[in-house]
Design an enzyme around this catalytic site. Structure first.
Site, PDB file in Angstrom:
ATOM      1  N   THR A 158      -2.054  -5.792 -10.076  1.00  0.00           N
ATOM      2  CA  THR A 158      -2.760  -6.903  -9.440  1.00  0.00           C
ATOM      3  C   THR A 158      -3.864  -7.460 -10.345  1.00  0.00           C
ATOM      4  O   THR A 158      -4.571  -6.713 -10.999  1.00  0.00           O
ATOM      5  CB  THR A 158      -3.388  -6.404  -8.129  1.00  0.00           C
ATOM      6  OG1 THR A 158      -2.344  -5.918  -7.299  1.00  0.00           O
ATOM      7  CG2 THR A 158      -4.130  -7.509  -7.413  1.00  0.00           C
ATOM      8  N   GLY A 197      -6.970   1.750  -8.309  1.00  0.00           N
ATOM      9  CA  GLY A 197      -7.791   2.909  -7.943  1.00  0.00           C
ATOM     10  C   GLY A 197      -8.070   3.789  -9.146  1.00  0.00           C
ATOM     11  O   GLY A 197      -7.169   4.076  -9.930  1.00  0.00           O
ATOM     12  N   GLU A 440      -0.177  -3.143  -0.763  1.00  0.00           N
ATOM     13  CA  GLU A 440       1.271  -2.865  -0.782  1.00  0.00           C
ATOM     14  C   GLU A 440       2.052  -3.908   0.020  1.00  0.00           C
ATOM     15  O   GLU A 440       2.916  -3.568   0.820  1.00  0.00           O
ATOM     16  CB  GLU A 440       1.572  -1.468  -0.222  1.00  0.00           C
ATOM     17  CG  GLU A 440       1.258  -0.330  -1.155  1.00  0.00           C
ATOM     18  CD  GLU A 440       1.986  -0.461  -2.483  1.00  0.00           C
ATOM     19  OE1 GLU A 440       1.285  -0.356  -3.500  1.00  0.00           O
ATOM     20  OE2 GLU A 440       3.193  -0.681  -2.508  1.00  0.00           O
TER      21      GLU A 440
END
Lengths: 676, 676
Positions: A158, A197, A440
């Site tokens: 992303t 993350g 997601e």
């Protein structure tokens, strides 16, 4: 008056909770065994939890820390937890993966690292992608050190300006034949990686998704292994601009980051090449089929469905236990204040969430079974079930994250003012779960995909084509002019949902066709039919869940459960179906005339179902067997000593360690003396 | 690549936003003037904001602080803000209260103290109660120093075990004739005061609500002024056990506290005695009427209705501006990614919230007008309107806090992943607003009150009694056997809501009567009819809001607005009515047969309304004239430089001030080297 250092919490269990447990109509232990897959598994789970959860730090310490301290604590928590898990895996089942790394991406990780942690993306996506998309050499070189945590990675797809539409990403990898390297660049601010993350200050590697260019020719999206930080000093490498994206609503310790490249060079062999390849001379070898990546997404969505519905049940357990302890607002004047769980409006807040959580969790289990089957079929070269799998995993991801998010929040609100306290853990559970609403695959985007698939299926039906298993109900409903005469069976309610889902699909299909006929492009027409497509998609999911649970409760396997447990499950089924039908009545009535008598009977069934569940509610929640450390809640602990626990938690606040805060002399006193 | 210290934010306005503003069908300035009560008031508001908001600290600093540091910062913020407000009040309107203290309890205070602050309860309830319930001597002795902030107080009513049911509170004040004092005690843990704002470490006084006892005789609930801390050292006084209740979902700087007493003595004259009195000899003089306290609750609920609907519009402004800037997911393949506001599903997320926010805000204004009228009537000895006022303020409090809470969260989710970032301010707005769902009367409790009132009114109708103004529609609908023939007017939709509300009331009434006839007590029957009572109550609120807005948009005052502005308001009205009717279709269809053609026409009207609002959406949000500092949002600023602002905000994170965090050498490196 409580002294600062003595624990207020009595050893006894709250008598109201004890009374509830005694009054349950079924064996709580049987429920626990059933829910956890048998007595042996339950025992194993409890042993593991007891080992893992002893001697842990206070579960709410992180609530009081600065953002920076919280991150550092999260790293401490998760490295310690990882050591513990590895050790336990070696002890109990050497060579397995049921404890390490599996527990690291289960809900139990919140007991070990209550503020969240930055290892999830490493453990799931980073390692998975190497093992699934890497060559044997790449697995040896990167996969093994990653699995061993000698390197920590993340998955960087992303970008700040590009989310769901992966094709829109702008990070570039250009092949330099002279040096046999790729050169990575971030052409503009919007192309910065954003969200991965652990990327901020934890990972020293990233799997970077970028547009591949060779000799100015574009070769689509590929994945590149990029080292980000020095392994020894942890300093960012030259050309790597890296940091964290700042505070978020939840996932405090996850350390999501941003990433930009200026002429960062990596060896050609760092592109994952199990499928597509770049040869040293710059030849691009396209992949024959890269459909298997698809199953990773399916896997992730199934995972989300399971942990979201589980989180909903955690919140329901907290709120139900509290509602059995809390006494307020007399029902009959001159009688003592009742347990608030005796107020019908409170039952209406709690029990539908319990039922929904159970049903969604069981539906997710069913989808896991399908997933295993699909993997087996793929291994045998049969890809037929993949579309069904994709669509149903999307639908379940949407339903579970939507219902869990809003359900957890409704349950928090059902605890009145006290639900607002962080020590109840309800807002933390919410913060962690609601993230899945948008990650997601953002839920609306997924619903639109499902909706377009349904419309396509409907068109194929009109052409006489055969339907795959999960849309076969469309075929059954296609020829049906009207819904059967009302009856009060569960089967009827399931059919009603199917009939409505099919007719919603038909309607969306008709409107879409009409729009195309009026000159809109297929895509414009789909956009303008968006609302109806999403509604049809949601109903597709609902009828699936309803069919699964009907089969589960009334099917052959019920023989393996006691009569008492089956009665409880039948009550759950009844409540679930009635509330789902009532919830979608707006759509149902569109296609099926239902008279006032039937509507009254549904309303009555709802009230009867609440009444039937009342004596079993606490027992059912006990049946999930959540460890106190996992719930981490002043209102939800097994012993129900809610007020003492609220007080104990408040005592931990650093502000309560000094009688007068620093700001008094500095700001407040001068202000009060100033006469403004 | 952005350097750490240069601001990335360009001076230009995002061209997509500029385009939107140019394309609006109406004058944004006219909208702004209308919304703010005229050009003069708008100018004044802007001047005040420019004065107050210049030179403020970073709006998201508090996100990164520890709980303790955040509190100390909040005290700094609010004392500085108070000085500023007092100064400005003296400058612009000496002796008035429009700036100080009014701005302190408006939404603007979040611009001055973005982490919240501990003065609200002091400024509103503490001071109000003294002035309304105190004797002239008490006003002199306590009220004036409080208004001047020489003392800081709070209002201590709720106890940890006793919330909404005020009669259940257990703190005791026992009169000691020998010393002419009251002795305060907290008999047990559940009787601890819990929740009052500023009580933790800020207030040095509290207005304590306690059960009065004289010679073992109970004299109900009274209010007592109690000093809690030394005015000079701020140390808690002997017998006063005090602290804060810990971290919460929101309201970070509000410093809610707990409070227990052990034999704390206060002079007899510290009981507020405008109404009930205790004489030196221990004689209790009951109050002839204490109905006026009632209007304070009404006032607070009106305030909540206004700021909740305003907060919804803030969130809508942030999400709408972002949706005009963000581009994603091609509608037509091979065309560039569109602004996401062009996706119909996105419009369906945004515009209903805009419409709902506007309508609820205007309905709250209408209720404020009624409030002023009621006060005037009370002054003239006419109490007739008070019940209407009470009921409608409860209904509006419930509708606004429910719709604002869930609406803000839906809007946050409509921003996709980025909505999860604290720098968007969406989660902070949510955290502050959702608190009002449970405070000042938990929403379900209020709905049940309204529901019981409706049923009582219905019974009176059947006895031929006259209805008060706000339930006169019940009388109109009472005799009506069936709803009029469908037509497409707004009036019809309003009548449809009224007809449904009335029939829901009738149904609840019938079920209640049936249960009583079957032997249940009135109270048990009311409990068992709880779900229907709350549904009737909600519909009562909806029909009121719908009638108000219909009148507002189409009534005589529309002459004061331009045709272009009226057209916009008509679109808002259309969308509001259609979506409200669709939302309650489940109930509507229960009493009114509506055929498929009509349903299709409603769905079509919804889609047309969205389309009509599309070109005006950004302009409407500009029309609210929110100052950037108030929105405090990376996604919602006027210039729409969203990516640059996200990045700038991330750069402020303390974690980003060092390349390698402290935990690396301590935990992460040893872990990676350990081979587990």
């Amino acid at each position: 008056m409580p002294a600062p250092n003595d624990s207020l919490i009595p050893a006894r269990v709250n008598p109201d909770l004890e009374k509830e447990r005694r009054a349950a109509s079924f064996s709580i232990f049987e429920f626990q065994c059933w829910w956890h897959g048998g007595a042996e598994k339950l025992k194993e789970k409890r042993e593991i939890e007891n080992y893992l959860f002893k001697d842990l730090r206070d579960g709410h310490l992180h609530d009081y820390l600065s953002h920076e301290d919280l991150y550092n604590l999260a790293v401490k928590d998760i490295t310690e937890a990882s050591q513990k898990l590895r050790k336990l895996q070696a002890l109990r089942n050497p060579g397995g993966n049921d404890i390490w790394p599996k527990i690291l991406y289960s809900n139990a990780v919140y007991a070990l690292a209550p503020g969240g942690h930055p290892f999830s993306t490493h453990i799931t996506m980073f390692i998975d992608v190497i093992f699934n998309q890497g060559t044997p050499e790449q697995i040896e070189k990167f996969g093994k050190p990653a699995a061993n945590c000698n390197i920590i990675g993340t998955y960087a797809q992303t970008e700040i300006g590009h989310g769901t539409n992966v094709r829109g990403i702008e990070t570039r990898a250009v092949y330099d034949r002279k040096t046999d390297e790729f050169v990575l660049n971030t052409p503009n601010l919007q192309a910065y990686k954003w969200w991965p993350g652990g990327l901020g200050h934890t990972a020293n590697h990233a799997m970077v998704v970028a547009q591949l260019y060779i000799d100015d020719k574009h070769h689509g999206i590929q994945m590149f292994m990029v080292q980000l930080r020095d392994l020894d000093t942890h300093m960012p490498l030259p050309g790597v601009h890296i940091g964290e994206i700042g505070k978020k609503l939840g996932m405090a310790g996850v350390n999501q980051g941003f990433l930009g490249f200026t002429n960062v060079r990596i060896p050609r062999t760092n592109m994952l090449m199990r499928n597509a390849k770049v040869l040293p001379d710059g030849t691009f070898v396209a992949s024959p089929a890269s459909r298997l990546n698809y199953m990773t997404m399916v896997y992730t969505r199934c995972l989300i469905a399971s942990f979201s519905s589980d989180a909903l049940l955690q919140a329901a357990t907290i709120a139900t236990r509290y509602s059995a302890v809390r006494r307020q607002s007399p029902i009959n004047a001159n009688e003592p204040e009742p347990q608030i769980i005796d107020h019908v409006t409170q039952q209406h807040k709690l029990f539908p969430e319990i039922a929904n959580g159970i049903v969604l969790f069981l539906a997710a289990q069913k989808v896991w079974e399908m997933y295993d089957l699909t993997l087996k079929e793929i291994a045998a070269g049969d890809y037929a079930r993949m579309t069904d799998m994709h669509i149903i995993s999307c639908a379940l991801k949407v339903l579970t994250t939507t219902d869990a998010s809003f359900g957890i929040e409704r349950l928090r609100l059902s605890c009145g003012g006290h639900g607002y306290l962080s020590s109840t853990n309800l807002s933390t559970i919410y913060g962690n779960i609601v993230a899945a609403y948008t990650y997601e695959g953002e839920n609306t985007v997924l619903l639109l995909q499902i909706g377009r698939y349904l419309v396509k299926s409907w068109l194929q039906l009109t052409q006489g084509k055969k339907m795959s298993q999960l849309v076969s109900y469309l075929a059954e409903m296609h020829g049906q002019r009207q819904m059967l005469q009302w009856n009060d069976t569960w089967e009827y309610l399931v059919k009603l949902l199917q009939y409505t889902a099919a007719n919603k699909t038909r309607l969306a299909c008709e409107n879409l066709t009409k729009r195309v006929a009026a000159g809109q492009t297929q895509e414009e027409a789909a956009n303008n039919t968006g609302i109806e497509l999403t509604q049809a998609a949601e109903l597709h999911g609902r009828q699936f869940v309803a069919s699964v649970i009907l089969q589960y409760v009334t099917g052959a396997k019920s023989n393996q459960r006691s009569k008492a447990l089956n009665l409880v499950l039948e009550n759950i089924l009844e409540l679930y179906l009635v509330q789902t039908v009532l919830r979608h009545m707006n759509d149902i009535l569109r296609f099926t005339p239902i008279n006032d008598t039937n509507l009254r009977s549904l309303q009555n069934r709802l009230e009867v179902a609440l009444k039937k569940l009342r004596p079993d509610a606490v027992g059912i929640c006990d049946g999930f067997d959540y460890h106190d450390r996992l719930l981490n809640s002043t209102l939800g602990s097994y012993d129900g000593n809610v007020y003492e626990r609220l007080f104990e938690a408040a005592k931990q606040s650093p502000l309560n360690q000094k009688p007068v805060p620093d700001s008094f002399e500095k700001y407040l006193k001068p202000f009060m003396k100033s006469n403004l």
